[in-house]
Motif scaffolding. Sequence first.
Motif, PDB file in Angstrom:
ATOM      1  N   PHE C 206      -0.614  -3.203 -16.876  1.00 53.66           N
ATOM      2  CA  PHE C 206      -0.045  -2.506 -15.666  1.00 53.66           C
ATOM      3  C   PHE C 206      -1.445  -2.300 -15.078  1.00 53.66           C
ATOM      4  N   SER C 207      -2.431  -1.924 -15.181  1.00 54.65           N
ATOM      5  CA  SER C 207      -3.424  -1.676 -14.621  1.00 54.65           C
ATOM      6  C   SER C 207      -3.897  -2.960 -13.622  1.00 54.65           C
ATOM      7  N   PHE C 208      -3.842  -4.060 -14.281  1.00 50.86           N
ATOM      8  CA  PHE C 208      -4.170  -5.452 -13.478  1.00 50.86           C
ATOM      9  C   PHE C 208      -3.250  -5.545 -12.456  1.00 50.86           C
ATOM     10  N   THR C 209      -1.868  -5.277 -12.814  1.00 51.56           N
ATOM     11  CA  THR C 209      -0.978  -5.713 -11.678  1.00 51.56           C
ATOM     12  C   THR C 209      -0.868  -4.641 -10.964  1.00 51.56           C
ATOM     13  N   LEU C 210      -1.227  -3.488 -11.052  1.00 54.24           N
ATOM     14  CA  LEU C 210      -1.082  -2.441  -9.928  1.00 54.24           C
ATOM     15  C   LEU C 210      -2.430  -2.550  -8.982  1.00 54.24           C
ATOM     16  N   SER C 211      -3.234  -2.872  -9.771  1.00 60.26           N
ATOM     17  CA  SER C 211      -4.524  -3.207  -8.773  1.00 60.26           C
ATOM     18  C   SER C 211      -4.464  -4.336  -7.894  1.00 60.26           C
ATOM     19  N   TRP C 212      -3.982  -5.349  -8.329  1.00 58.78           N
ATOM     20  CA  TRP C 212      -3.827  -6.659  -7.794  1.00 58.78           C
ATOM     21  C   TRP C 212      -2.920  -6.371  -6.587  1.00 58.78           C
ATOM     22  N   ASN C 213      -1.758  -5.859  -6.677  1.00 61.39           N
ATOM     23  CA  ASN C 213      -0.849  -5.733  -5.702  1.00 61.39           C
ATOM     24  C   ASN C 213      -0.996  -4.629  -4.702  1.00 61.39           C
ATOM     25  N   GLU C 214      -1.980  -3.701  -5.128  1.00 58.62           N
ATOM     26  CA  GLU C 214      -2.224  -2.572  -4.122  1.00 58.62           C
ATOM     27  C   GLU C 214      -2.608  -2.810  -2.621  1.00 58.62           C
ATOM     28  N   PHE C 215      -1.810  -2.188  -1.704  1.00 57.79           N
ATOM     29  CA  PHE C 215      -2.053  -2.597  -0.428  1.00 57.79           C
ATOM     30  C   PHE C 215      -2.623  -1.372   0.314  1.00 57.79           C
ATOM     31  N   LEU C 216      -2.086  -0.234   0.475  1.00 56.26           N
ATOM     32  CA  LEU C 216      -2.378   0.919   1.279  1.00 56.26           C
ATOM     33  C   LEU C 216      -3.847   1.360   1.340  1.00 56.26           C
ATOM     34  N   TYR C 217      -4.402   1.539   0.152  1.00 56.31           N
ATOM     35  CA  TYR C 217      -5.880   1.927   0.039  1.00 56.31           C
ATOM     36  C   TYR C 217      -6.527   0.912   0.371  1.00 56.31           C
ATOM     37  N   ALA C 218      -6.238  -0.401  -0.184  1.00 56.78           N
ATOM     38  CA  ALA C 218      -7.168  -1.328   0.512  1.00 56.78           C
ATOM     39  C   ALA C 218      -7.308  -1.719   1.816  1.00 56.78           C
ATOM     40  N   SER C 219      -6.238  -1.521   2.500  1.00 55.03           N
ATOM     41  CA  SER C 219      -6.332  -1.860   3.969  1.00 55.03           C
ATOM     42  C   SER C 219      -6.935  -0.826   4.738  1.00 55.03           C
ATOM     43  N   VAL C 220      -6.859   0.580   4.183  1.00 53.66           N
ATOM     44  CA  VAL C 220      -7.417   1.551   4.961  1.00 53.66           C
ATOM     45  C   VAL C 220      -8.951   1.743   4.496  1.00 53.66           C
ATOM     46  N   PHE C 221      -9.466   1.358   3.395  1.00 50.10           N
ATOM     47  CA  PHE C 221     -10.504   1.687   2.867  1.00 50.10           C
ATOM     48  C   PHE C 221     -11.574   0.542   3.098  1.00 50.10           C
ATOM     49  N   LEU C 222     -10.880  -0.933   3.247  1.00 52.04           N
ATOM     50  CA  LEU C 222     -12.060  -2.057   3.514  1.00 52.04           C
ATOM     51  C   LEU C 222     -11.800  -2.502   4.788  1.00 52.04           C
ATOM     52  N   SER C 223     -13.012  -3.074   5.365  1.00 52.89           N
ATOM     53  CA  SER C 223     -12.750  -3.723   6.758  1.00 52.89           C
ATOM     54  C   SER C 223     -13.481  -4.839   6.831  1.00 52.89           C
ATOM     55  N   SER C 224     -14.582  -5.144   6.129  1.00 50.32           N
ATOM     56  CA  SER C 224     -15.154  -6.529   6.308  1.00 50.32           C
ATOM     57  C   SER C 224     -14.416  -7.434   5.139  1.00 50.32           C
ATOM     58  N   VAL C 225     -14.461  -8.786   5.949  1.00 48.95           N
ATOM     59  CA  VAL C 225     -13.987  -9.732   5.403  1.00 48.95           C
ATOM     60  C   VAL C 225     -14.452 -10.092   3.794  1.00 48.95           C
ATOM     61  N   GLY C 226     -15.756  -9.836   3.701  1.00 46.96           N
ATOM     62  CA  GLY C 226     -16.415 -10.126   2.362  1.00 46.96           C
ATOM     63  C   GLY C 226     -15.879  -9.484   1.154  1.00 46.96           C
ATOM     64  N   VAL C 227     -15.209  -8.314   1.392  1.00 46.99           N
ATOM     65  CA  VAL C 227     -14.681  -7.499   0.264  1.00 46.99           C
ATOM     66  C   VAL C 227     -13.369  -7.162   0.407  1.00 46.99           C
ATOM     67  N   LYS C 228     -12.623  -7.752   1.262  1.00 44.22           N
ATOM     68  CA  LYS C 228     -11.012  -7.578   1.313  1.00 44.22           C
ATOM     69  C   LYS C 228     -10.252  -8.264   0.233  1.00 44.22           C
ATOM     70  N   THR C 229      -9.182  -7.678  -0.162  1.00 45.05           N
ATOM     71  CA  THR C 229      -8.446  -8.248  -1.367  1.00 45.05           C
ATOM     72  C   THR C 229      -7.162  -8.883  -0.747  1.00 45.05           C
ATOM     73  N   ILE C 230      -6.612  -9.727  -1.371  1.00 46.80           N
ATOM     74  CA  ILE C 230      -5.454 -10.737  -0.864  1.00 46.80           C
ATOM     75  C   ILE C 230      -4.340  -9.934  -0.235  1.00 46.80           C
ATOM     76  N   PRO C 231      -4.037  -8.735  -0.736  1.00 49.93           N
ATOM     77  CA  PRO C 231      -2.952  -8.083  -0.062  1.00 49.93           C
ATOM     78  C   PRO C 231      -3.463  -7.527   1.321  1.00 49.93           C
ATOM     79  N   THR C 232      -4.681  -7.275   1.653  1.00 49.45           N
ATOM     80  CA  THR C 232      -4.929  -6.947   2.967  1.00 49.45           C
ATOM     81  C   THR C 232      -5.349  -7.964   3.803  1.00 49.45           C
ATOM     82  N   GLY C 233      -5.805  -9.119   3.049  1.00 51.28           N
ATOM     83  CA  GLY C 233      -6.611 -10.151   3.874  1.00 51.28           C
ATOM     84  C   GLY C 233      -5.729 -11.054   4.430  1.00 51.28           C
ATOM     85  N   ILE C 234      -4.411 -11.069   3.613  1.00 47.85           N
ATOM     86  CA  ILE C 234      -3.460 -12.136   4.088  1.00 47.85           C
ATOM     87  C   ILE C 234      -2.759 -11.754   5.290  1.00 47.85           C
ATOM     88  N   PRO C 235      -2.213 -10.357   5.607  1.00 50.23           N
ATOM     89  CA  PRO C 235      -1.587 -10.080   6.778  1.00 50.23           C
ATOM     90  C   PRO C 235      -2.481 -10.479   8.073  1.00 50.23           C
TER      91      PRO C 235
END
Lengths: 305, 444, 281
Positions: C206-235
Amino acid sequence: MAVQELRIGDRWERLAHSQVFLAYLFLLPTLVVLAGVVVYPFFSAIWISLQDKVAGLPGKWIWTANYAELLRSETFPLVFYNTLFYTVFAVLIKFTVGLTAAVVLNQERPLNGLYRTILFLPWAIPTVLASLNWLWVYDEFNGMLNVVLMRLGLLSQPVAWLAEPHVAMWAVIAVVVWNGTPFYTMHFLAGLQAIPQELYDAAEVDGASTLEQFLYITIPSMRNVFTITVMLSSVFTSTSVVAVHILTNGAPAFRTDIVPNFAFNLALVSHRLGIGSAANILFFPMLVALIVFLSRQLLRQKSEV
Amino acid sequence: MAGRQVTRRTVLKAGVSAAAVAATGTIFPPRKTSAARAQKLVFWMQPLFNPRADEIMVGQVRDYAKQAGLKDNEVEIQTVPGGEVAKKLAAALEVGAPPDVTRMNEEDLTRMIAQKQFLPLNEIVQEMRKAPGGVNENVLALAEDGGNYYGAPFGLNPQAGHVRLDLFEKAGYSSFPDTWEKFIEAGQKITQPPIYAYGMALGMTPSDSLADLLSVVWPYGGALVDKSNKPALNSPGTVKAFQLVDDMFTKYKIIPRGVLSWDNSGNNKAYQGGQVAYILNPPSVYSSLVKDKSPLLDKTGLFPAPGGPTGRVKNGYTDYWSVFKQAPSPEIAKGLVAYLMEPKRYNELIIGADGRYLPVYPKLAEDPFWSSKPALKGLIQIADGAISTYWPGKPNQPLAEIVDQCTIIKWVQKMLVDRMPAAEAVGKAQEEMVAIFKRYGQPV
Amino acid sequence: MIGTQSGIRRVNRIAGSVVLLTLVVWTLAPLYWMVSTSFKQNNEIYGAGLSLWPRQPTLENYATLFARTPYLIYFRNSMLVSLVTTLLSVLFASLGAYAITRLRFPGRAFLARGLVYTYLMPQSMLFIPLLSILIFLHLENTRQGLVLAYLGFTVPFCTWLLMGYFMSIPTELDEAGMVDGCSRLGVLFRIILPVTVPAIATVAFFSFTLSWNEFLYASVFLSSVGVKTIPTGIPSFIVEDVFFWGPMMASTFLSALPPLLVYFLFQRFLIKGLTTGAVKA
């Protein structure tokens, strides 16, 4: 030397055997994380909601003006109602489909592992990507749904699934259901497998039909799982921004807008952090009511067992 | 004795686990508490839709950095799609770390100026004025506040009507209709689902939808504000225009139903997919057609939107370069803007953008590039005399919010979806505009 | 005969299979569209050339994805963040669940109840102040900060799940261990955890999947390409106002694979873990 060692040893020994000390030591990381990342932000959100806070500028204290603006607006009550409608139906449908899937997957069948993995797939896909995918499926001109329905002769003209006022909310709910049902399926399947087979065998000996077995054995045994799953899912569904934001962003005419998306737009697009927080907080009592109600159910079930 | 042994081992174990947790902490050491960041220049690059233009821009920024003596790791170029800028800025401003330089649209520019986030760019504007033929003074006015200029105009986005000349010809119209009445007539002949005449953007996203709406409102004499910048939406002209939109959508059905939930790419996709005969959009679509070598390219003409009783109105908005005042090296940041706006270098980018932007230096419009295709000539004509969204007024904070929150479009949707009469919708829209103005303490 | 036991069973089985087939089609159809689009050329994706299966299959979308977008960077970041979150969640949750279920201390009941409530705090409400906190800790735009934010929802859930599981393990085991000279921590690691592998697997999953799929926090907290995760990078493939459908679908397909793999591997543990965990909680 020996005397000193003894004294230190005593103190440590007392501490190490002190359950209280150990307990708090073990719980320390959890408590620190939760205090910092959940509890404090929650109160902070309330604090911010009482201010006129624009991103980048210090906040101005305005007491309940944000709340007044929301309650007086034409849009917020509609959005609030939408959130309830959307949550209730999404949870209901996910529940039904999830239970059906769990029952079916519980039957003996070759390749069950494969079927379980397939039905799990939608949850493995991040909601944002699933929404983008469905955006494409629903596309008025090139989307799979219209293409297939037109080729099958069921539609004479393409339908704008995400724009027709009476259809749009259901289209969004369909995506949320598709993406979230495996959560229910997984939990229900686990619950079903926890029911001892002897109960069913005894019932069959007594001549109970499949339906009766389902109603009188399965459902009661699963009440606990039902309650917990519904509780968790209701909270997640009613507070998720992603699907609505990507599929319709509230259109048409706010018919599909829900509170978290509305608040998100206020906060991040208009940069009005104060009123964004206020919108979320106005909905929070509904969550509390739901949780309290369901927790009581849980406790009642426990005591009945 | 056994008790004490357990004790020491317990302590050891407790200590080891504590150390493990601490060690996990050191794998991720929080950054040092220094206010200075490593980079001397942070640039938010908003893609222009055309990979060649993007490459040119990034190249120019890097050249400047080298020239300014910056090492590679002292320059950061972040790619931020235009639609994401507002959201990222919200977070960045809260952090106190906005970029040094980025492109601003009219609404963000207005809002940021009011919040005093920018450095004045007066010297750069003076330099721009010294270029042969000067600089477009109309667009310069929008960036001015209290005698200082807070934005250097970067490019004009004319709202170009992208027209499928072949579809109009097939319906018997040898050129694009010049009035809305004629357009509606033609539209009915052209519309045979799944092909529709007008891909009118009516979704709740800022930019495209309002431009489409205003392109109907203006020719009938309506406008958002009056000359003294007070809300003036409620007028017979506006009501007539709203009614026309309703007719096009509901009565004549020449607009596809899905437009209500379009985002800014909706009309692009519809046009490029060959589903609609006319859209109003900045030339990014045309740029894409060129880049994709689309078969639609030769069938496409660029025209101003149809007109009405008060004439034919051309619309455009401007993007600006701005420098945030938190930039740790203001001279380097300002130097970048001056470098990018040097006329010859700037022209390179404009031409590389294939018509995406029109030059802010009027003289550059005489470049042979703009006569190389009839569509490009059409673009230059649209830019000539183009008015902004806020005509006849100027953008201010309440207007910026009204545009960003799609306040007016919301009422159009209520008219179309909830069947609210046009006059009532316009009245309510005006009421809401007034309420927002009052909240900012602006005169109404 | 219809009335017989085996007759009924067969009807049940057939009905079940029909339902299963429907569910499989419903699940797979949109995915089919995604996968087939990822192998189509642009002219088959839009407009008149539209097809239900790729007539001229191509790998160019995948090539574009790898060569011209930072997808691999996003993938790596998602992996890092998800794995670290999972590890820390399991660790913190094990310690916490043990404490709550096995130790006596004041505040125990309150914490047990309160833990669940923290899990239910809506992300959409917390992200604004959370941003300020991360700023304060100088963790904004870092993966560490994101991990910290994720622990806020994984730890309560995992603790609660493990609590249920631990409660089903008889304390006699603990006592036997301690008589043999084991410390409490030793009991945790040497005796209890090995028995709770299914629960740990569930929690990790559950931890893995929830972290893998999470979008809201990642999109608000991360801005540089170097640290972005998939859910925020793809859009951000949505370059202003034109969609990048082919590569986007390719990335969706690839991004679903890790959680799927984890699920497939941990399947048998999940049932046991969820059963005792959730059902008894």
